[in-house]
Design a protein around this motif. Structure first.
Motif, PDB file in Angstrom:
ATOM      1  N   VAL A  70       0.507  -6.155   2.543  1.00  0.00           N
ATOM      2  CA  VAL A  70      -0.539  -5.742   1.600  1.00  0.00           C
ATOM      3  C   VAL A  70      -1.948  -5.867   2.173  1.00  0.00           C
ATOM      4  O   VAL A  70      -2.918  -5.552   1.469  1.00  0.00           O
ATOM      5  CB  VAL A  70      -0.457  -6.560   0.290  1.00  0.00           C
ATOM      6  CG1 VAL A  70       0.928  -6.439  -0.326  1.00  0.00           C
ATOM      7  CG2 VAL A  70      -0.806  -8.033   0.531  1.00  0.00           C
ATOM      8  N   SER A  73      -4.536  -2.968   1.818  1.00  0.00           N
ATOM      9  CA  SER A  73      -4.798  -2.495   0.456  1.00  0.00           C
ATOM     10  C   SER A  73      -5.046  -3.647  -0.508  1.00  0.00           C
ATOM     11  O   SER A  73      -5.094  -3.437  -1.723  1.00  0.00           O
ATOM     12  CB  SER A  73      -3.601  -1.672  -0.048  1.00  0.00           C
ATOM     13  OG  SER A  73      -2.416  -2.461  -0.066  1.00  0.00           O
ATOM     14  N   TYR A  74      -5.246  -4.846   0.018  1.00  0.00           N
ATOM     15  CA  TYR A  74      -5.278  -6.037  -0.825  1.00  0.00           C
ATOM     16  C   TYR A  74      -6.401  -5.987  -1.863  1.00  0.00           C
ATOM     17  O   TYR A  74      -6.175  -6.195  -3.054  1.00  0.00           O
ATOM     18  CB  TYR A  74      -5.421  -7.277   0.055  1.00  0.00           C
ATOM     19  CG  TYR A  74      -5.258  -8.584  -0.686  1.00  0.00           C
ATOM     20  CD1 TYR A  74      -4.054  -8.893  -1.324  1.00  0.00           C
ATOM     21  CD2 TYR A  74      -6.295  -9.510  -0.746  1.00  0.00           C
ATOM     22  CE1 TYR A  74      -3.890 -10.092  -1.990  1.00  0.00           C
ATOM     23  CE2 TYR A  74      -6.144 -10.716  -1.415  1.00  0.00           C
ATOM     24  CZ  TYR A  74      -4.942 -11.006  -2.038  1.00  0.00           C
ATOM     25  OH  TYR A  74      -4.793 -12.191  -2.700  1.00  0.00           O
ATOM     26  N   MET A  77      -5.895  -3.240  -4.460  1.00  0.00           N
ATOM     27  CA  MET A  77      -4.887  -3.637  -5.440  1.00  0.00           C
ATOM     28  C   MET A  77      -5.420  -4.699  -6.395  1.00  0.00           C
ATOM     29  O   MET A  77      -5.115  -4.684  -7.590  1.00  0.00           O
ATOM     30  CB  MET A  77      -3.634  -4.146  -4.713  1.00  0.00           C
ATOM     31  CG  MET A  77      -2.777  -3.055  -4.097  1.00  0.00           C
ATOM     32  SD  MET A  77      -2.217  -1.839  -5.327  1.00  0.00           S
ATOM     33  CE  MET A  77      -1.350  -2.888  -6.488  1.00  0.00           C
ATOM     34  N   GLY A 255       1.785  -1.371  -7.602  1.00  0.00           N
ATOM     35  CA  GLY A 255       2.024  -1.630  -6.188  1.00  0.00           C
ATOM     36  C   GLY A 255       2.898  -0.569  -5.541  1.00  0.00           C
ATOM     37  O   GLY A 255       2.662  -0.155  -4.400  1.00  0.00           O
ATOM     38  N   GLN A 256       3.899  -0.111  -6.289  1.00  0.00           N
ATOM     39  CA  GLN A 256       4.783   0.935  -5.768  1.00  0.00           C
ATOM     40  C   GLN A 256       4.049   2.259  -5.625  1.00  0.00           C
ATOM     41  O   GLN A 256       4.184   2.957  -4.609  1.00  0.00           O
ATOM     42  CB  GLN A 256       5.979   1.091  -6.699  1.00  0.00           C
ATOM     43  CG  GLN A 256       6.974   2.169  -6.258  1.00  0.00           C
ATOM     44  CD  GLN A 256       8.165   2.255  -7.199  1.00  0.00           C
ATOM     45  OE1 GLN A 256       8.399   1.349  -8.000  1.00  0.00           O
ATOM     46  NE2 GLN A 256       8.910   3.337  -7.106  1.00  0.00           N
ATOM     47  N   ALA A 259       0.368   1.309  -3.209  1.00  0.00           N
ATOM     48  CA  ALA A 259       0.567   0.715  -1.886  1.00  0.00           C
ATOM     49  C   ALA A 259       1.937   1.018  -1.311  1.00  0.00           C
ATOM     50  O   ALA A 259       2.208   0.663  -0.164  1.00  0.00           O
ATOM     51  CB  ALA A 259       0.354  -0.793  -1.961  1.00  0.00           C
ATOM     52  N   ASP A 261       4.672  -0.378  -2.179  1.00  0.00           N
ATOM     53  CA  ASP A 261       5.267  -1.691  -1.935  1.00  0.00           C
ATOM     54  C   ASP A 261       5.420  -2.427  -3.256  1.00  0.00           C
ATOM     55  O   ASP A 261       4.566  -3.207  -3.650  1.00  0.00           O
ATOM     56  CB  ASP A 261       4.382  -2.475  -0.957  1.00  0.00           C
ATOM     57  CG  ASP A 261       5.010  -3.785  -0.519  1.00  0.00           C
ATOM     58  OD1 ASP A 261       6.084  -4.139  -1.045  1.00  0.00           O
ATOM     59  OD2 ASP A 261       4.429  -4.447   0.344  1.00  0.00           O
ATOM     60  N   ARG A 262       6.520  -2.188  -3.939  1.00  0.00           N
ATOM     61  CA  ARG A 262       6.751  -2.850  -5.232  1.00  0.00           C
ATOM     62  C   ARG A 262       7.116  -4.316  -5.048  1.00  0.00           C
ATOM     63  O   ARG A 262       6.665  -5.178  -5.802  1.00  0.00           O
ATOM     64  CB  ARG A 262       7.871  -2.130  -5.981  1.00  0.00           C
ATOM     65  CG  ARG A 262       8.125  -2.701  -7.373  1.00  0.00           C
ATOM     66  CD  ARG A 262       9.305  -2.052  -8.068  1.00  0.00           C
ATOM     67  NE  ARG A 262       9.422  -2.538  -9.427  1.00  0.00           N
ATOM     68  CZ  ARG A 262       8.966  -1.908 -10.508  1.00  0.00           C
ATOM     69  NH1 ARG A 262       8.350  -0.742 -10.368  1.00  0.00           N
ATOM     70  NH2 ARG A 262       9.121  -2.422 -11.700  1.00  0.00           N
ATOM     71  N   SER A 264       6.390  -6.665  -2.842  1.00  0.00           N
ATOM     72  CA  SER A 264       5.336  -7.636  -2.565  1.00  0.00           C
ATOM     73  C   SER A 264       4.576  -7.992  -3.834  1.00  0.00           C
ATOM     74  O   SER A 264       4.247  -9.164  -4.075  1.00  0.00           O
ATOM     75  CB  SER A 264       4.365  -7.084  -1.521  1.00  0.00           C
ATOM     76  OG  SER A 264       4.979  -7.001  -0.258  1.00  0.00           O
ATOM     77  N   TYR A 265       4.302  -7.003  -4.680  1.00  0.00           N
ATOM     78  CA  TYR A 265       3.547  -7.264  -5.897  1.00  0.00           C
ATOM     79  C   TYR A 265       4.414  -7.894  -6.976  1.00  0.00           C
ATOM     80  O   TYR A 265       3.906  -8.606  -7.845  1.00  0.00           O
ATOM     81  CB  TYR A 265       2.854  -5.984  -6.362  1.00  0.00           C
ATOM     82  CG  TYR A 265       1.716  -5.665  -5.425  1.00  0.00           C
ATOM     83  CD1 TYR A 265       0.468  -6.251  -5.588  1.00  0.00           C
ATOM     84  CD2 TYR A 265       1.908  -4.847  -4.314  1.00  0.00           C
ATOM     85  CE1 TYR A 265      -0.558  -6.019  -4.691  1.00  0.00           C
ATOM     86  CE2 TYR A 265       0.885  -4.600  -3.405  1.00  0.00           C
ATOM     87  CZ  TYR A 265      -0.346  -5.191  -3.607  1.00  0.00           C
ATOM     88  OH  TYR A 265      -1.357  -4.962  -2.706  1.00  0.00           O
TER      89      TYR A 265
END
Length: 317
Positions: A70, A73-74, A77, A255-256, A259, A261-262, A264-265
């Motif tokens: 992340v 994009s931290y 997000m 997040g999905q 980013a 990336d589901r 991680s969130y």
């Protein structure tokens, strides 16, 4: 994060495999939040990774994978997750510490003089957003040009993002700003050398929080301040129900979509749920040796986040 050695980031596909998306009801959240990790199993200590119980060495690796995933994009997000409110919290956090002042949060008899500036250690500082705010306040408000911040993080990818962003500030490649790859539980920092230790939205990811608190106590000068900004416990039951529905329903989906990336969130919201509530965290800070002023914390936005402070006592001669 118990391991001295930095673990290689996990691939996103591997991370998703270890942390699949889940749907939670209120009763499920209550059971998961109240569950405690097995202290030891087959001779190895276990701890929380979100709602999972994992070996301590595995947590360090998996947390590294989350934040490597992340890093770029931290902040975007964070804006989406908090509707931008995290920026107001961080601004208030810095103002409350008044870095660079000769009579701010630090004990005046032991605090740094204006000619020396403050020596600030920002732990889990990654992208540098707290460090840059600290330096802006010290230099522009308190006219303390010698105040300096070391941004420390166990994750090189987060620090790389911070270095890149520092190029847009006046502090890049200056004596005021440094970056350190280090484990907060075993810092390569001398005893009694730091005026202010800050950690914002990072300490809940540490494997051994008590050990990290003891390290903070060790590196701080007598009269120095430990300051933590972290997600906490919402104080209003109705607001808490709405907040949890948002956290567990919307944030992993964002997040999905944003980013890619589901998982991680999903972990990030679970880690918030597992973090000690305000009174428990205050007691842990006191147990590490700090003197806690007043009630011990300041709630922000109904307790979604809270600021905790502790002062390292000045030894009496």
């Amino acid at each position: 994060m118990a391991s001295r050695t930095l673990c290689r980031p996990l691939a996103r596909s591997a991370l998703r495999a270890t942390a699949p998306s889940r749907t939670f009801t209120a009763s499920t959240l209550s059971r998961q939040a109240q569950g405690s990790p097995n202290p030891q199993q087959n001779g190895e200590k276990y701890t929380h990774f979100g709602f999972e119980n994992v070996a301590e060495h595995e947590k360090a690796q998996r947390v590294a994978g989350v934040f490597s995933s992340v890093a770029s994009s931290y902040d975007t997000m964070n804006d989406l997750m908090s509707l931008g409110i995290h920026r107001l919290w961080k601004d208030h956090f810095v103002r409350s510490l008044n870095p660079g002042s000769n009579s701010g949060s630090l004990t005046p008899t032991t605090g740094p003089s204006p000619s020396q500036g403050w020596n600030i250690l920002d732990i889990a500082g990654g992208t540098g957003d707290i460090a840059f705010r600290m330096l802006d306040h010290a230099h522009n408000v308190n006219h303390s040009p010698h105040t300096r911040v070391t941004v420390s993080d166990i994750n090189p990818d987060m620090l790389a993002e911070g270095r890149k962003r520092s190029l847009e500030t006046p502090y890049a490649n200056s004596k005021n700003l440094d970056f350190l790859v280090a484990n907060a539980e075993e810092l390569p920092v001398p005893d009694n050398s730091v005026d202010l230790y800050t950690v914002a939205f990072g300490i809940r990811n540490f494997t051994d929080k008590e050990k990290a608190l003891r390290e903070a106590y060790r590196v701080l000068k007598p009269g120095g301040v430990f300051a933590c900004l972290e997600f906490s416990g919402v104080t209003n039951p109705l607001f808490e129900a709405v907040y949890k529905r948002w956290s567990f329903g919307a944030i992993p989906l964002i997040g999905q979509l944003v980013a890619g990336d589901r998982a991680s969130y999903q972990y990030l919201v679970e880690s918030i749920e597992k973090f000690p509530r305000q009174d428990e965290w205050k007691n842990m800070i006191q147990a590490a040796g700090f003197v806690v002023p007043g009630k011990g914390w300041e709630d922000l936005t109904g307790g979604i986040a809270a600021i905790h402070k502790g002062i390292k006592p000045v030894e009496k001669l």
